[in-house]
Design a protein around this motif. Structure first.
Motif, PDB file in Angstrom:
ATOM      1  N   LYS A  87       0.850  -1.197   0.000  1.00  0.00           N
ATOM      2  CA  LYS A  87       0.000   0.000   0.000  1.00  0.00           C
ATOM      3  C   LYS A  87       0.882   1.243   0.000  1.00  0.00           C
ATOM      4  O   LYS A  87       2.008   1.214   0.491  1.00  0.00           O
ATOM      5  N   LYS A  88       0.332   2.304  -0.559  1.00  0.00           N
ATOM      6  CA  LYS A  88       1.093   3.552  -0.686  1.00  0.00           C
ATOM      7  C   LYS A  88       0.361   4.686   0.005  1.00  0.00           C
ATOM      8  O   LYS A  88      -0.839   4.880  -0.233  1.00  0.00           O
ATOM      9  N   CYS A  89       1.110   5.436   0.808  1.00  0.00           N
ATOM     10  CA  CYS A  89       0.485   6.564   1.490  1.00  0.00           C
ATOM     11  C   CYS A  89       1.280   7.846   1.219  1.00  0.00           C
ATOM     12  O   CYS A  89       2.495   7.884   1.433  1.00  0.00           O
ATOM     13  N   ALA A  90       0.595   8.858   0.720  1.00  0.00           N
ATOM     14  CA  ALA A  90       1.226  10.169   0.523  1.00  0.00           C
ATOM     15  C   ALA A  90       1.170  10.927   1.849  1.00  0.00           C
ATOM     16  O   ALA A  90       0.124  10.963   2.505  1.00  0.00           O
ATOM     17  N   LEU A  91       2.303  11.505   2.219  1.00  0.00           N
ATOM     18  CA  LEU A  91       2.383  12.250   3.481  1.00  0.00           C
ATOM     19  C   LEU A  91       2.724  13.699   3.156  1.00  0.00           C
ATOM     20  O   LEU A  91       3.809  13.986   2.644  1.00  0.00           O
ATOM     21  N   ILE A  92       1.772  14.585   3.407  1.00  0.00           N
ATOM     22  CA  ILE A  92       1.953  15.987   3.018  1.00  0.00           C
ATOM     23  C   ILE A  92       2.140  16.811   4.286  1.00  0.00           C
ATOM     24  O   ILE A  92       1.206  16.982   5.082  1.00  0.00           O
ATOM     25  N   ASN A  93       3.371  17.263   4.495  1.00  0.00           N
ATOM     26  CA  ASN A  93       3.700  17.930   5.752  1.00  0.00           C
ATOM     27  C   ASN A  93       5.085  18.560   5.596  1.00  0.00           C
ATOM     28  O   ASN A  93       5.752  18.364   4.578  1.00  0.00           O
ATOM     29  N   ASP A  94       5.535  19.286   6.614  1.00  0.00           N
ATOM     30  CA  ASP A  94       6.881  19.861   6.514  1.00  0.00           C
ATOM     31  C   ASP A  94       7.937  18.859   6.989  1.00  0.00           C
ATOM     32  O   ASP A  94       7.609  17.853   7.625  1.00  0.00           O
ATOM     33  N   LEU A  95       9.189  19.160   6.679  1.00  0.00           N
ATOM     34  CA  LEU A  95      10.310  18.341   7.126  1.00  0.00           C
ATOM     35  C   LEU A  95      11.181  19.200   8.033  1.00  0.00           C
ATOM     36  O   LEU A  95      11.771  20.189   7.579  1.00  0.00           O
ATOM     37  N   SER A  96      11.212  18.853   9.316  1.00  0.00           N
ATOM     38  CA  SER A  96      11.990  19.630  10.283  1.00  0.00           C
ATOM     39  C   SER A  96      13.170  18.799  10.774  1.00  0.00           C
ATOM     40  O   SER A  96      13.001  17.662  11.204  1.00  0.00           O
ATOM     41  N   GLY A  97      14.369  19.372  10.697  1.00  0.00           N
ATOM     42  CA  GLY A  97      15.597  18.652  11.064  1.00  0.00           C
ATOM     43  C   GLY A  97      15.657  18.256  12.524  1.00  0.00           C
ATOM     44  O   GLY A  97      16.244  17.229  12.878  1.00  0.00           O
ATOM     45  N   PHE A  98      15.089  19.078  13.399  1.00  0.00           N
ATOM     46  CA  PHE A  98      14.987  18.743  14.819  1.00  0.00           C
ATOM     47  C   PHE A  98      13.555  18.971  15.287  1.00  0.00           C
ATOM     48  O   PHE A  98      12.870  19.879  14.804  1.00  0.00           O
ATOM     49  N   CYS A 117       9.027  15.744  14.466  1.00  0.00           N
ATOM     50  CA  CYS A 117       7.604  16.002  14.211  1.00  0.00           C
ATOM     51  C   CYS A 117       7.328  15.897  12.714  1.00  0.00           C
ATOM     52  O   CYS A 117       8.213  15.509  11.952  1.00  0.00           O
ATOM     53  N   SER A 118       6.131  16.238  12.328  1.00  0.00           N
ATOM     54  CA  SER A 118       5.682  16.260  10.932  1.00  0.00           C
ATOM     55  C   SER A 118       6.214  15.054  10.148  1.00  0.00           C
ATOM     56  O   SER A 118       6.012  13.925  10.554  1.00  0.00           O
ATOM     57  N   LEU A 119       6.894  15.251   9.012  1.00  0.00           N
ATOM     58  CA  LEU A 119       7.344  14.095   8.224  1.00  0.00           C
ATOM     59  C   LEU A 119       8.315  13.219   9.008  1.00  0.00           C
ATOM     60  O   LEU A 119       8.341  11.997   8.840  1.00  0.00           O
ATOM     61  N   GLY A 120       9.119  13.837   9.866  1.00  0.00           N
ATOM     62  CA  GLY A 120      10.090  13.082  10.681  1.00  0.00           C
ATOM     63  C   GLY A 120       9.420  12.088  11.611  1.00  0.00           C
ATOM     64  O   GLY A 120      10.036  11.104  12.037  1.00  0.00           O
ATOM     65  N   ALA A 121       8.164  12.330  11.941  1.00  0.00           N
ATOM     66  CA  ALA A 121       7.401  11.399  12.777  1.00  0.00           C
ATOM     67  C   ALA A 121       6.555  10.467  11.911  1.00  0.00           C
ATOM     68  O   ALA A 121       6.460   9.266  12.166  1.00  0.00           O
ATOM     69  N   ALA A 122       5.950  11.029  10.863  1.00  0.00           N
ATOM     70  CA  ALA A 122       4.988  10.245  10.070  1.00  0.00           C
ATOM     71  C   ALA A 122       5.662   9.160   9.229  1.00  0.00           C
ATOM     72  O   ALA A 122       5.136   8.044   9.117  1.00  0.00           O
ATOM     73  N   MET A 171       4.664   0.046   9.690  1.00  0.00           N
ATOM     74  CA  MET A 171       3.407  -0.692   9.538  1.00  0.00           C
ATOM     75  C   MET A 171       3.342  -1.410   8.194  1.00  0.00           C
ATOM     76  O   MET A 171       2.291  -1.957   7.822  1.00  0.00           O
ATOM     77  N   GLY A 172       4.441  -1.377   7.445  1.00  0.00           N
ATOM     78  CA  GLY A 172       4.481  -2.113   6.182  1.00  0.00           C
ATOM     79  C   GLY A 172       3.791  -1.395   5.036  1.00  0.00           C
ATOM     80  O   GLY A 172       3.350  -2.023   4.070  1.00  0.00           O
ATOM     81  N   ILE A 173       3.709  -0.064   5.160  1.00  0.00           N
ATOM     82  CA  ILE A 173       3.076   0.747   4.113  1.00  0.00           C
ATOM     83  C   ILE A 173       4.144   1.668   3.524  1.00  0.00           C
ATOM     84  O   ILE A 173       4.971   2.207   4.272  1.00  0.00           O
ATOM     85  N   GLU A 174       4.138   1.824   2.198  1.00  0.00           N
ATOM     86  CA  GLU A 174       5.115   2.746   1.588  1.00  0.00           C
ATOM     87  C   GLU A 174       4.775   4.185   1.950  1.00  0.00           C
ATOM     88  O   GLU A 174       3.628   4.614   1.770  1.00  0.00           O
ATOM     89  N   ALA A 175       5.774   4.929   2.421  1.00  0.00           N
ATOM     90  CA  ALA A 175       5.578   6.345   2.759  1.00  0.00           C
ATOM     91  C   ALA A 175       6.145   7.199   1.633  1.00  0.00           C
ATOM     92  O   ALA A 175       7.304   7.048   1.252  1.00  0.00           O
ATOM     93  N   HIS A 176       5.304   8.085   1.082  1.00  0.00           N
ATOM     94  CA  HIS A 176       5.740   8.963  -0.016  1.00  0.00           C
ATOM     95  C   HIS A 176       5.575  10.416   0.412  1.00  0.00           C
ATOM     96  O   HIS A 176       4.467  10.964   0.342  1.00  0.00           O
ATOM     97  N   PRO A 177       6.670  11.031   0.893  1.00  0.00           N
ATOM     98  CA  PRO A 177       6.543  12.393   1.416  1.00  0.00           C
ATOM     99  C   PRO A 177       6.465  13.468   0.339  1.00  0.00           C
ATOM    100  O   PRO A 177       7.152  13.396  -0.679  1.00  0.00           O
ATOM    101  N   MET A 178       5.594  14.428   0.572  1.00  0.00           N
ATOM    102  CA  MET A 178       5.525  15.657  -0.233  1.00  0.00           C
ATOM    103  C   MET A 178       5.815  16.788   0.763  1.00  0.00           C
ATOM    104  O   MET A 178       4.937  17.199   1.515  1.00  0.00           O
ATOM    105  N   PRO A 179       7.071  17.267   0.805  1.00  0.00           N
ATOM    106  CA  PRO A 179       7.396  18.288   1.813  1.00  0.00           C
ATOM    107  C   PRO A 179       6.860  19.661   1.437  1.00  0.00           C
ATOM    108  O   PRO A 179       7.056  20.127   0.319  1.00  0.00           O
ATOM    109  N   THR A 180       6.154  20.288   2.364  1.00  0.00           N
ATOM    110  CA  THR A 180       5.591  21.618   2.127  1.00  0.00           C
ATOM    111  C   THR A 180       6.606  22.712   2.465  1.00  0.00           C
ATOM    112  O   THR A 180       6.496  23.832   1.978  1.00  0.00           O
ATOM    113  N   ALA A 181       7.549  22.366   3.318  1.00  0.00           N
ATOM    114  CA  ALA A 181       8.613  23.294   3.718  1.00  0.00           C
ATOM    115  C   ALA A 181       9.734  22.469   4.341  1.00  0.00           C
ATOM    116  O   ALA A 181       9.487  21.364   4.829  1.00  0.00           O
ATOM    117  N   ALA A 182      10.947  22.980   4.290  1.00  0.00           N
ATOM    118  CA  ALA A 182      12.054  22.335   5.002  1.00  0.00           C
ATOM    119  C   ALA A 182      12.530  23.317   6.066  1.00  0.00           C
ATOM    120  O   ALA A 182      12.689  24.512   5.787  1.00  0.00           O
TER     121      ALA A 182
END
Ligand code: PXL
Length: 263
Positions: A2-13, A16-21, A28-39
């Motif tokens: 299964k594929k899941c798009a994750l739309i959120n920011d990427l924070s180095g510390f 949170c956000s993509l770093g958690a998702a 859980m055995g699901i492909e994570a495909h990040p779309m970063p809104t901000a770094a």
């Protein structure tokens, strides 16, 4: 897979956000495909940070995804800083037949977060109405509906077509609850209340609920599991600074094992 798009920011510390998702969805055995809104160098709760807004790239990124002809099983959205990002995401959602989970990040403790104008909140409301599951706290629920009674507010959103309204952070003498409202049923799950807010817990919560829903679990089980996992991690975390997030990495395997056990 299964594929899941994750739309959120990427924070180095801040874990949170993509770093958690991403790790939660992956374990859980699901492909994570990040779309970063901000770094960001680090999340905005720290005294100082640098941010690169990626809004301008999002239409092109989604366009490239379109060329890849991918059917997503799930889409999870988090923090947005402007209405253009949401417009882009709405177009993407309309092009897919995915389970949509919207965490309508807008405020907490009765206050809007900085920068959340009426216009931005209105657009988040528009996005929320495309969701199968939403995960607002009580402040966000009231902002979405203009209604200050939790049950009435949740019911009004269900009437507008949202399948599951999950209300987080309901405080009740020493406990904290997450309530699930669906058309014919509602239930609240309590865990021990820990004072204050810890970076990334909301993002971990929405990712766990999304992952479990994609694994076929109903929202009631998904929310109970997410609340218990976060409560357990909080109790077993060594926290010097709330901005750094919680020690979820040590217990991620438990989420993976839970999926495998009950398959
Ligand atoms: O989920 C917390 C979070 C995510 N992303 C950014 C943040 C925060 C919390 O402050 O600043 C950029």
């Amino acid at each position: 897979m299964k594929k899941c798009a994750l739309i959120n920011d990427l924070s180095g510390f801040g874990k949170c956000s993509l770093g958690a998702a991403i790790p939660v969805i992956s374990v859980m055995g699901i492909e994570a495909h990040p779309m970063p809104t901000a770094a960001l160098s680090n999340q905005t709760g720290y005294e100082s940070y640098k941010m690169a807004d990626l809004s301008g790239y999002m239409p092109e990124f989604f366009n490239e995804w379109k060329k890849l002809n991918v059917d997503f099983d799930g889409i999870l959205t988090g923090y947005f800083s402007n209405i253009n990002q949401i417009e882009c995401v709405l177009n993407f959602i309309k092009s897919q037949h995915a389970l949509v989970v919207v965490d309508p990040v807008m405020g907490d403790g009765g206050e809007r977060y900085k920068g959340f104008s009426d216009e931005l909140c209105g657009k988040i409301q528009e996005l929320a109405l495309y969701a199968d599951i939403i995960t607002p706290n009580e402040t966000e629920l009231f902002l979405l509906t203009g209604e200050s009674n939790t049950e009435k507010a949740a019911r009004s959103l269900i009437e507008r077509g949202i399948g599951s309204v999950v209300v987080t952070g309901i405080k009740d003498s020493g406990k904290i609850g997450s309530a699930v409202f669906e058309k014919d049923k509602s239930e609240i799950f309590y865990t021990k209340y820990t004072d204050g807010s810890y970076s990334g817990t909301g993002d971990l919560f929405s990712a766990i609920v999304t992952g479990l829903a994609l694994c076929g679990r109903d929202t009631f089980e998904a929310v109970k599991t997410a609340a218990e996992f976060i409560s357990f991690v909080l109790e077993n975390s060594e926290i010097e600074d709330r901005n750094n997030g919680i020690d979820f990495e040590k217990y991620l395997y438990g989420l993976g094992a839970y999926i495998l056990e009950k398959q």
